[in-house]
Structure formats: C-alpha cells, structure tokens
Design a protein around this motif. Structure first.
Motif, short mmCIF file in Angstrom:
data_model
loop_
_atom_site.label_atom_id
_atom_site.label_comp_id
_atom_site.label_asym_id
_atom_site.label_seq_id
_atom_site.Cartn_x
_atom_site.Cartn_y
_atom_site.Cartn_z
N GLY A 45 30.08 34.32 -10.30
CA GLY A 45 29.13 33.79 -9.33
C GLY A 45 27.73 33.76 -9.92
N LEU A 46 26.87 32.89 -9.38
CA LEU A 46 25.51 32.75 -9.87
C LEU A 46 24.53 33.31 -8.85
CD1 LEU A 46 25.60 29.11 -11.31
CD2 LEU A 46 25.67 31.25 -12.59
N PRO A 47 23.45 33.89 -9.33
CA PRO A 47 22.44 34.36 -8.39
C PRO A 47 21.84 33.20 -7.59
CG PRO A 47 22.10 35.29 -10.58
CD PRO A 47 23.15 34.24 -10.72
N VAL A 48 21.36 33.52 -6.41
CA VAL A 48 20.81 32.48 -5.54
C VAL A 48 19.63 31.78 -6.21
CG1 VAL A 48 19.75 32.04 -3.30
CG2 VAL A 48 21.60 33.72 -3.50
N GLU A 49 18.79 32.55 -6.94
CA GLU A 49 17.62 31.94 -7.59
C GLU A 49 18.05 30.89 -8.59
OE1 GLU A 49 18.25 35.08 -7.33
OE2 GLU A 49 16.69 35.95 -6.06
N TYR A 103 23.18 24.05 0.95
CA TYR A 103 22.71 23.17 -0.11
C TYR A 103 22.06 21.92 0.47
CZ TYR A 103 25.27 25.97 -3.54
OH TYR A 103 25.72 26.99 -4.33
N HIS A 104 22.58 21.44 1.59
CA HIS A 104 22.01 20.25 2.22
C HIS A 104 20.59 20.54 2.71
CE1 HIS A 104 21.22 17.34 5.45
NE2 HIS A 104 21.97 16.51 4.74
N THR A 105 20.39 21.71 3.31
CA THR A 105 19.08 22.06 3.84
C THR A 105 18.06 22.25 2.73
OG1 THR A 105 20.12 23.12 5.76
CG2 THR A 105 17.82 23.70 5.27
N GLU A 106 18.42 23.03 1.71
CA GLU A 106 17.49 23.29 0.62
C GLU A 106 17.30 22.06 -0.28
OE1 GLU A 106 15.66 25.91 0.23
OE2 GLU A 106 16.51 26.91 1.98
#
Length: 464
Positions: free
Chosen positions: A72-76, A126-129
């Motif tokens: 998994g990848l960090p949110v940042e 992802y759509h919102t950001e």
C-alpha cells in the motif's frame, strides 16, 4: 424634486436566468434527477447495475479477494500522484465543450489526452480530491462564448480555484458577394504575403439593410466578457451580491485573431459598460494580443484597461495566431510586446482619476493590485514615483519573469520615459551641491523625477 433618470442597460441577471431555464437544459435536469432517483432506489434495495462502482459488491462473485500481500502507498504519495495525473502540460481547450478543429493549431490538434481523467472514476475520495487538482492546477483556453458559459456547470467551490484564463477570439466575417478579403502582410513580421480571410458566404437578401461585408468581432469580444458575469443560481441569497463566473480570476489573456487594421469601426458602447463597470477593477494582469495598430485598436485597448485594478499591468502583444481560410490556426512566432501600469498614481497626492473624485471610499472598495512576490533589485531611480513589476519574459511562459521599474505618472517603463523624466528632474537652487535634485512635493525627499509643487508643475508643462 423629480427622481433622476434611470440608467438604461441590459439586465444580466435576467439574461443569465433565461439561459439557465432554457427548455433543453430544463429537460436534461429533469432526466438527471429522475435517473438519480432510480439509482438511489436500486442501491437501497441492494440491486446493482453495470457501471456502478459498487456493482461487484452487490452481486455474487466467484473472483478471489484482493491479495493482502500487495503493498500500500501512503496517502501523501497517492495525493501527489493524483495531482500529477490531473495536471496538463498545456492549456486545456474548451473544457466541458467539444472544441472545433478550425479553432486550434495543427500542433494542438495532434496532441493526445494530457490528463488521466479516468482516475476520477476510481472511487469517491479520488473523485473529490482529483476534481480540486483538475480545476486549480490547469490553465484553460476558451475559443467560443458557449464554452465560457458552459463553465457555469462546474460547482462554485471549484470555479473559485481558477485564477488564470485565456480567451481566443477569432473574428468572423460574412459576405453575400464573391469578393476576396485579405489580411495584409503588415499584420505580423512573420507574414511574407497577404493571407486570404476566412469569410462565410451568405445568401443575398432583397433588402439593402442586411447586405454587404459584415463581421462579428467587437461584439464577440463583448459576449466573451459578458459570459464572465454571474450565472443564474436559483438558491442565491438575494441579500448578498451575486458571484461571478470566475470569482478569483486574476490574470486574463485575450488573443484577438484576424483583427486587421482599418477594417473595423470603433468598438460598441457595450465594451465600456462591461469592461469599466460590470467587470471593472477586477484583474491584476491583462495580456491582449493582436490589437489593430490604428485608432480603433487604441480605443479598444483603452477600454479594456478598465478591467484592471489600480497598479494593474497590461501587456499589448503582437498577433500570436492567424486563421487560415481552409485549415485551422497558424501560430505566429515572436515576442514583441509593450507593457504599461494602469492608474498607478494612487500614492501621489493630488493626482487622481474620475472614480476617486466621485467616490471618496473608492480606495477601500477597490483595493489596488497586490505587490508581486519576491525582492526587486536595487535601483537608484526607485522612489515614491516608481513601482516594481514582474514582467513575463515570454507570454507563453507567464511564470518566468523579470523585474521592471515603471513610472507611476505615465505608467510606462522608467527607461522608456527619458524625456518626461528629464522634464521633472529639476535641480534645487538652494542646494549647495551642484546637481542636487528637487525636493519631492509628495515624499519630501530628493530623487530623480521628483514631483514639484503644483504651481511649478504648471510652469514646467507650459515651458515643455
């Protein structure tokens, strides 16, 4: 006492509401609401449909679950990748509208999709950001008035993130006779021969009122600017001012294409109305390319300067495009422009313009353009009469700038006003040291271009 006469003008609120309530748009909204209602009923009953993101969860599936060993990848990191995916290296032409091929250059027609728009359909987060990055990280070019109006479909929270815009206004010509109209080779140094204008053939009508060679140029410019006015919002609070289409717009570039010299009449009165009143004092920087080098172009440039705040910067550039008769646009190279600061005499006492006299609270209601970020270089000519501005080295690279010193009185670059500056560089006769400058009436200091007292200034103008 009789009431004053009413100001005759177009009610843009009614026009915006009329466009909002167009029958086709109203019918589409009804269908969309009905579609959303049906989908909500299906979700509540646990019924999925192809294309629904939760479809795989609502129907039985024999597929294996996700491998827990996948990293998994960090949110940042995900947000940074999302930002890069939603950022285009080139301006996005006519967002939300189908762009016409003849309104683009051959290079622009050959470009593939510059953003990973399907990233927004991955999930709701992802759509919102991603939508925020899409509207805030990109530059947009509009080639039709309808494309600007369609931008009102974007939610206000995203529209207020847009700070730069580009209008590409291509003059349209109509004729009911088989006459040839050409664009002179003097239109741009790159043109080696006259270019035939793109003229639409019209059927000859029996009345002389609608015959002849016609154009849609200055009125098209007015329509582009009017599209920036507040769109209709049925939920708007009537006690508050209506919000413009792009409320945070700071820099505007207007590319005038095929606006030839000695071909047009003066711009209509509506241009002053929209530029100096409805949208007046709203921009920090304005770039206009392709203005005709005649009285009509000078008049238009003066009217467009009303869009700028005090201390705003206007750049008058040579044409950057030419529309060919049987193909799209051809880009014109070169970096020939003239820059000027608008209404920058605010810090100088006694020098005002008519808005200041009519409205004592003008400075509070319409603040000047903010100072450019960064530290300008040292100059012995910098004083209360001058102002520093960051000027783009090339208009296609607006963020690569140089510091330039401007004169507040004339608005011109300081190194371009040697004659005028010499007129005001009076020596102080009471100064024992030869060559001492006059004490400035505005700041009380001795500096080049010092503002003399009003009576002496009148004498200097008479002698000059």
């Amino acid at each position: 006492m009789n009431d004053p006469a009413a100001w005759e003008c177009r009610d843009h609120a009614d026009l915006a509401e009329e466009w909002y309530n167009h029958p086709l748009r109203t019918r589409n909204r009804v269908l969309e609401d009905e579609n959303l209602m049906l989908k909500r009923l299906l979700r509540e009953q646990g019924i999925g449909w192809p294309g629904y993101r939760g479809y795989s969860k609502l129907i039985p599936s024999s597929s294996s679950p996700r491998n827990p060993a996948l990293p998994g990848l960090p949110v940042e990191i995900i947000l940074k990748v999302l930002s890069y995916a939603m950022t285009s290296s080139y301006p996005i032409i006519d967002p939300l509208c189908k762009s016409k091929k003849e309104n683009r250059t051959a290079i622009e027609n050959g470009r593939s999709n510059q953003i990973a728009i399907h990233f927004l359909a991955t999930c709701k987060a992802y759509h919102t950001e991603g939508t925020k990055h899409l509207w805030s990280n990109n530059r947009f070019t509009f080639t039709t008035v309808q494309a600007v109006k369609m931008f009102s479909e974007v939610d206000l929270r995203y529209r207020q993130l847009v700070r730069e815009a580009n209008f590409r206004i291509i003059a349209k010509f109509y004729d009911d006779d088989n006459r040839v109209h050409k664009l002179s080779r003097d239109h741009h140094p790159m043109m080696t021969k006259p270019i035939r204008l793109r003229v639409s053939k019209r059927a000859r009508e029996p009345t002389l009122a609608r015959r002849g060679f016609r154009s849609y140029a200055w009125f098209q410019l007015v329509d582009f600017l009017e599209a920036l006015l507040p769109p209709h919002d049925p939920n708007h609070d009537l006690s508050q001012p209506r919000t413009r289409l792009l409320p945070s717009l700071e820099n505007l570039r207007i590319d005038l294409v095929n606006f030839a010299e000695d071909m047009f009449q003066f711009p209509p009165a509506q241009l002053h109305d929209i530029a100096s009143h409805h949208l007046g004092c709203s921009l920090n920087q304005l770039i206009v390319t392709g203005l005709p080098r005649d009285d009509t172009g000078y008049r238009t440039g003066s009217e467009l300067s009303g869009l700028l705040k005090d201390d705003g910067l206007v750049i008058d550039h040579a044409p950057t495009f030419v529309a060919l008769p049987r193909s799209g646009l051809r880009a014109l190279s070169g970096n020939h422009f003239h820059s000027k600061v608008i209404r920058s005499m605010r810090p100088l006492r006694g020098i005002k313009h008519h808005h200041h006299d009519d409205h004592p609270g003008y400075f509070d209601e319409f603040p000047p353009a903010p100072s450019d970020a960064g530290t300008p270089p040292y100059s012995e000519f910098h004083s209360c009469r001058t102002i520093w501005k960051r000027i783009p080295k090339h208009i296609d690279r607006p963020h690569d700038c140089n510091w330039v010193l401007f004169d507040r009185v004339s608005g011109l670059r300081w190194d371009d006003i040697e004659d005028e500056a010499t007129m005001f560089d009076c020596f102080d006769e009471d100064d024992d040291e030869f060559g001492g400058y006059m004490v400035c009436e505005n700041c009380g200091q001795q500096h080049p271009g010092a503002i003399p007292p009003e009576d002496l200034m009148d004498e200097l103008y008479d002698d000059y």
